[in-house]
Design an enzyme around this catalytic site. Structure first.
Site, PDB file in Angstrom:
ATOM      1  N   ASP A 224       0.151   5.101   0.911  1.00  0.00           N
ATOM      2  CA  ASP A 224       0.043   6.002   2.062  1.00  0.00           C
ATOM      3  C   ASP A 224       0.013   5.208   3.365  1.00  0.00           C
ATOM      4  O   ASP A 224      -0.851   4.357   3.555  1.00  0.00           O
ATOM      5  CB  ASP A 224      -1.242   6.839   1.974  1.00  0.00           C
ATOM      6  CG  ASP A 224      -1.323   7.662   0.706  1.00  0.00           C
ATOM      7  OD1 ASP A 224      -1.125   8.877   0.781  1.00  0.00           O
ATOM      8  OD2 ASP A 224      -1.588   7.085  -0.369  1.00  0.00           O
TER       9      ASP A 224
ATOM     10  N   ASP B  26      -1.727  -0.980   5.912  1.00  0.00           N
ATOM     11  CA  ASP B  26      -1.991  -0.494   7.270  1.00  0.00           C
ATOM     12  C   ASP B  26      -3.481  -0.369   7.578  1.00  0.00           C
ATOM     13  O   ASP B  26      -3.852   0.268   8.564  1.00  0.00           O
ATOM     14  CB  ASP B  26      -1.303   0.859   7.495  1.00  0.00           C
ATOM     15  CG  ASP B  26      -1.885   1.968   6.624  1.00  0.00           C
ATOM     16  OD1 ASP B  26      -2.285   1.671   5.487  1.00  0.00           O
ATOM     17  OD2 ASP B  26      -1.922   3.123   7.079  1.00  0.00           O
TER      18      ASP B  26
ATOM     19  N   ASP C  38       0.878  -1.161   0.000  1.00  0.00           N
ATOM     20  CA  ASP C  38       0.000   0.000   0.000  1.00  0.00           C
ATOM     21  C   ASP C  38       0.922   1.219   0.000  1.00  0.00           C
ATOM     22  O   ASP C  38       2.082   1.132   0.395  1.00  0.00           O
ATOM     23  CB  ASP C  38      -0.884  -0.041   1.240  1.00  0.00           C
ATOM     24  CG  ASP C  38      -1.728   1.212   1.394  1.00  0.00           C
ATOM     25  OD1 ASP C  38      -2.371   1.617   0.415  1.00  0.00           O
ATOM     26  OD2 ASP C  38      -1.708   1.793   2.497  1.00  0.00           O
TER      27      ASP C  38
END
Length: 226
Positions: free
Chosen positions: A15, A172, A13
């Site tokens: 960001d 996250d 991922d």
């Protein structure tokens, strides 16, 4: 973990996992809030919502009961500013630059699967000098559906020339882990990222929890020692 698992590609991922975009995103949000006569927000208050996109950042800042057209106007102001200031303060998380170098030195591919729109993903990757290094770059609008749908994960594999079962996806947010599991990838939950209040990553079903990017090579090495 299955002993016959052979890793070919590490997918990230963007960001909150590969890079810390919070400073630029929050600066753009606060610029937009001020332009529309709202109080600015403290970085720690809004940082946990970054993985869920600009609209959620705006909603959390002004309140869900704020007029939807006004929220949309604030979002447009925020994103226009962000696009013009895409990498003023964005940087790798500590240890991530070294981790990418280790991945590459081991002959593994790596790439990005993000829900961030292509208009932001591509210039950010260029600014960080990552475009040529990545085996795949899949944005939120590259495919008809975004994470946690399987489609962007399969597109990443197509671009990288690998099979899902040869990949690990690191993210996250719960939608990252779900996206990876939906196509039978291994998954790692990045505890150093933008976790929301109430998040319980230990319940997401990831293969492992990592507290820092430095733990990624250790996890990879553990595969070769089985």
């Amino acid at each position: 973990m299955s002993t016959d698992f052979k890793l070919a590609c590490v997918l990230f991922d963007l960001d909150g996992t590969l890079v810390d975009t919070a400073p630029d995103l929050i600066a753009s949000l606060n610029r937009a809030l001020a332009a529309h006569s709202f109080e600015t927000v403290a970085p720690d208050a809004i940082r946990p919502f970054i993985s869920y996109g600009g609209a959620v950042m705006v909603r959390e800042s002004v309140g869900a009961d704020t007029d939807k057209e006004l929220q949309a106007a604030i979002l447009k102001t925020m994103l226009d500013h962000y696009q013009s200031n895409i990498a003023e303060h964005t940087a790798f998380f500590s240890g991530m630059a070294e981790t990418l170098s280790i991945i590459e030195a081991q002959g593994l591919k790596w790439g990005v699967v993000t829900n961030k729109l292509k208009r932001f993903t591509d210039p950010l990757m260029e600014a960080l000098k990552l475009t040529a290094r990545a085996a795949c770059i899949v944005s939120g609008d590259t495919t008809a559906n975004s994470k946690p749908h399987p489609e962007p994960m399969l597109e990443a594999c197509r671009q990288a020339g690998v099979q899902p079962q040869e990949c690990v996806f690191i993210g996250d947010a719960i939608h990252d882990i779900t996206a990876g599991k939906n196509v039978q990838m291994k998954t790692l939950a990045a505890l150093y990222g933008y976790l929301k209040p109430g998040d319980m990553p230990e319940t997401w079903g990831a293969d492992a929890l990592i507290a820092s990017p430095e733990q990624i090579p250790t996890w990879i090495k553990s595969l070769t020692c089985r």
